[in-house]
Motif scaffolding. Structure first.
Motif, short mmCIF file in Angstrom:
data_model
loop_
_atom_site.label_atom_id
_atom_site.label_comp_id
_atom_site.label_asym_id
_atom_site.label_seq_id
_atom_site.Cartn_x
_atom_site.Cartn_y
_atom_site.Cartn_z
N LYS A 49 7.02 -88.63 -26.80
CA LYS A 49 7.00 -90.08 -26.72
C LYS A 49 6.07 -90.72 -27.74
O LYS A 49 6.33 -91.82 -28.24
CB LYS A 49 6.59 -90.52 -25.31
N ALA A 50 4.95 -90.05 -28.02
CA ALA A 50 3.97 -90.63 -28.94
C ALA A 50 3.15 -89.52 -29.58
O ALA A 50 3.52 -88.35 -29.53
CB ALA A 50 3.07 -91.64 -28.21
N PHE A 86 1.91 -98.07 -29.56
CA PHE A 86 2.55 -99.26 -30.14
C PHE A 86 3.48 -98.84 -31.27
O PHE A 86 4.64 -99.26 -31.33
CB PHE A 86 1.46 -100.21 -30.66
N ALA A 87 2.98 -97.99 -32.16
CA ALA A 87 3.81 -97.50 -33.27
C ALA A 87 4.98 -96.67 -32.78
O ALA A 87 6.08 -96.73 -33.33
CB ALA A 87 2.94 -96.69 -34.24
N ALA A 88 4.75 -95.90 -31.72
CA ALA A 88 5.80 -95.02 -31.19
C ALA A 88 7.01 -95.84 -30.70
O ALA A 88 8.16 -95.47 -30.96
CB ALA A 88 5.26 -94.17 -30.06
N PHE A 89 6.74 -96.93 -30.00
CA PHE A 89 7.85 -97.78 -29.54
C PHE A 89 8.57 -98.41 -30.73
O PHE A 89 9.81 -98.51 -30.74
CB PHE A 89 7.33 -98.87 -28.60
N GLN A 90 7.81 -98.84 -31.73
CA GLN A 90 8.43 -99.42 -32.92
C GLN A 90 9.30 -98.40 -33.65
O GLN A 90 10.40 -98.71 -34.11
CB GLN A 90 7.34 -99.95 -33.87
N LEU A 91 8.80 -97.17 -33.75
CA LEU A 91 9.58 -96.11 -34.39
C LEU A 91 10.87 -95.84 -33.62
O LEU A 91 11.93 -95.66 -34.23
CB LEU A 91 8.74 -94.83 -34.46
N PHE A 92 10.78 -95.80 -32.31
CA PHE A 92 11.96 -95.57 -31.49
C PHE A 92 13.02 -96.65 -31.73
O PHE A 92 14.21 -96.36 -31.84
CB PHE A 92 11.57 -95.53 -30.02
N LYS A 93 12.57 -97.88 -31.84
CA LYS A 93 13.48 -99.00 -32.10
C LYS A 93 14.18 -98.85 -33.45
O LYS A 93 15.29 -99.37 -33.65
CB LYS A 93 12.71 -100.32 -32.05
N LYS A 94 13.53 -98.18 -34.39
CA LYS A 94 14.09 -97.99 -35.73
C LYS A 94 14.76 -96.63 -35.88
O LYS A 94 15.11 -96.23 -37.00
CB LYS A 94 12.98 -98.13 -36.78
N TYR A 151 8.20 -102.81 -22.23
CA TYR A 151 8.92 -102.36 -21.04
C TYR A 151 9.91 -103.42 -20.56
O TYR A 151 9.64 -104.62 -20.66
CB TYR A 151 7.94 -102.03 -19.91
N PRO A 152 11.04 -102.99 -19.99
CA PRO A 152 11.94 -103.96 -19.33
C PRO A 152 11.19 -104.69 -18.23
O PRO A 152 10.34 -104.10 -17.55
CB PRO A 152 13.05 -103.07 -18.75
N TRP A 153 11.52 -105.94 -18.01
CA TRP A 153 10.77 -106.76 -17.06
C TRP A 153 10.73 -106.15 -15.67
O TRP A 153 9.72 -106.22 -14.97
CB TRP A 153 11.37 -108.17 -17.00
N ASP A 207 15.65 -95.77 -20.58
CA ASP A 207 16.05 -94.50 -19.96
C ASP A 207 16.03 -93.37 -20.98
O ASP A 207 15.59 -92.25 -20.67
CB ASP A 207 17.45 -94.63 -19.35
N SER A 208 16.50 -93.63 -22.18
CA SER A 208 16.50 -92.61 -23.24
C SER A 208 15.08 -92.23 -23.62
O SER A 208 14.76 -91.04 -23.76
CB SER A 208 17.26 -93.13 -24.47
N PHE A 209 14.23 -93.23 -23.78
CA PHE A 209 12.85 -92.98 -24.19
C PHE A 209 12.13 -92.11 -23.16
O PHE A 209 11.36 -91.21 -23.53
CB PHE A 209 12.11 -94.31 -24.35
N ASN A 210 12.38 -92.34 -21.90
CA ASN A 210 11.69 -91.60 -20.85
C ASN A 210 12.17 -90.17 -20.68
O ASN A 210 11.58 -89.40 -19.91
CB ASN A 210 11.79 -92.34 -19.52
N LYS A 211 13.21 -89.80 -21.40
CA LYS A 211 13.67 -88.41 -21.37
C LYS A 211 12.88 -87.53 -22.34
O LYS A 211 12.94 -86.31 -22.26
CB LYS A 211 15.16 -88.35 -21.70
N PHE A 212 12.15 -88.16 -23.25
CA PHE A 212 11.35 -87.38 -24.20
C PHE A 212 10.16 -86.76 -23.48
O PHE A 212 9.69 -87.26 -22.45
CB PHE A 212 10.84 -88.26 -25.35
N GLU A 213 9.64 -85.70 -24.05
CA GLU A 213 8.44 -85.05 -23.51
C GLU A 213 7.25 -85.99 -23.61
O GLU A 213 7.15 -86.80 -24.52
CB GLU A 213 8.14 -83.76 -24.28
N GLU A 214 6.33 -85.86 -22.66
CA GLU A 214 5.10 -86.64 -22.72
C GLU A 214 4.30 -86.26 -23.97
O GLU A 214 4.42 -85.15 -24.49
CB GLU A 214 4.24 -86.40 -21.47
N THR A 215 3.49 -87.18 -24.42
CA THR A 215 2.66 -86.94 -25.59
C THR A 215 1.77 -85.72 -25.39
O THR A 215 1.14 -85.58 -24.34
CB THR A 215 1.77 -88.16 -25.87
N LYS A 216 1.75 -84.85 -26.37
CA LYS A 216 0.91 -83.65 -26.30
C LYS A 216 -0.49 -84.02 -26.79
O LYS A 216 -0.76 -84.06 -27.98
CB LYS A 216 1.50 -82.53 -27.17
#
Length: 299
Positions: free
Chosen positions: A140-141, A172-180, A226-228, A285-294
């Motif tokens: 995730k990050a 913050f960067a991780a979410f932006q990267l995911f969006k791109k 996050y979704p509202w 939902d897709s983002f939350n399927k990734f492994e937690e940050t190591k």
């Protein structure tokens, strides 16, 4: 002059740690395909002059007045010339061999990888074993003290938010990267030794401010991405956990930190709404399927 690798370090009044790090990675700094940029954030311990005299190949930047870690990282990333930008804390160094070759090979064979997250050991003394029993995975990050940017990915997203001050900028960067559609990939072949004593941090004078910034950055991220419908339960749960584990056990510093963090969220709420880049349900939902940050490697 362009190069393939940029090593980026920001430091403030930690000359002893910095000297150790620079000596550990000097074999990389001396390479012709490497540039090293070091940002001295208004140190008063002679950092700038020491580095200038003893490591002449390093490109030095300096603030006369402290502008903070996140500001400095933005400047370094926006001004480096390498294809791959290696971010290290001033108290962290590589323990793996052939680091640069691993970096280049991974990015070339994983075209959607925007950031390599390193395997990081936190502690003053490195364990006797560095046996590798982990695989490359998408996470995730990533952790600030040791990661590598594909500079193309960095240039597609917004800068780190300087008003976070400390903590949360990587997420913050991780979410932006995911969006791109960029990926963060944990590459355990690259081992970083982060020379800190985690257990002693609670006794240090900055415990309260670290907790405040850590809490508020997590809450900022809720309102930004996050979704509202996910925010109320997550916000309430994290707040209750802090109350249960700290406030109700008489941790006065933590209590003040929690109240301050809540105040920070209120103050910055208009900004959070203005720059939000919220995930929809499918993305979330897709983002939350990734492994937690190591974060911590435990051999």
């Amino acid at each position: 002059m362009s190069c393939k690798y940029s090593i980026l370090i920001t430091s403030k009044n930690r000359l002893t740690d910095l000297i150790f790090t620079l000596n550990k990675i000097n074999y990389l700094i001396e390479r012709t395909d490497v540039e090293c940029l070091l940002y001295d954030d208004a140190s008063t311990d002679g950092t700038y002059n020491y580095v200038k005299e003893n490591f002449p190949k390093i490109i030095l930047l300096r603030n006369e007045n402290s502008l903070g870690l996140i500001h400095n990282r933005n400047v370094l990333l926006n001004n480096c010339s390498g294809e791959y930008a290696i971010s290290l804390d001033d108290d962290a160094h590589f323990e793996s061999e052939n680091v640069l070759e691993i970096i280049e090979n991974h990015f070339k064979t994983n075209s959607k990888c925007g950031v390599i997250a390193c395997r990081i050991f936190w502690g003053l003394k490195l364990p006797n074993t560095s046996i590798l029993n982990e695989e490359i995975i998408r996470t995730k990050a990533f952790v600030g003290c040791g990661h590598i940017w594909n500079i193309k990915a960095w240039r597609e997203i917004a800068n780190y938010p300087e008003w976070f001050v400390f903590y949360g900028e990587e997420e913050f960067a991780a979410f932006q990267l995911f969006k791109k559609a960029w990926e963060i990939q944990y590459v355990p072949q690259i081992l970083v030794h982060h020379r800190v004593d985690i257990k002693s941090r609670k006794q240090k004078s900055d415990y309260q401010i670290r907790l405040r910034r850590s809490l508020r950055s997590g809450w900022y991220l809720y309102f930004l991405f996050y979704p509202w419908n996910q925010i109320p339960k997550r916000f309430s749960y994290t707040l209750w956990i802090q109350i249960k584990k700290k406030v109700l056990k008489g941790d006065v510093k933590a209590t003040f930190a929690i109240l301050q963090a809540l105040g920070d969220v209120i103050i910055h709420f208009p900004k959070l709404m203005k720059i939000s880049n919220r995930l929809n349900k499918s993305e979330f939902d897709s983002f939350n399927k990734f492994e937690e940050t190591k974060i911590y490697w435990n051999p």
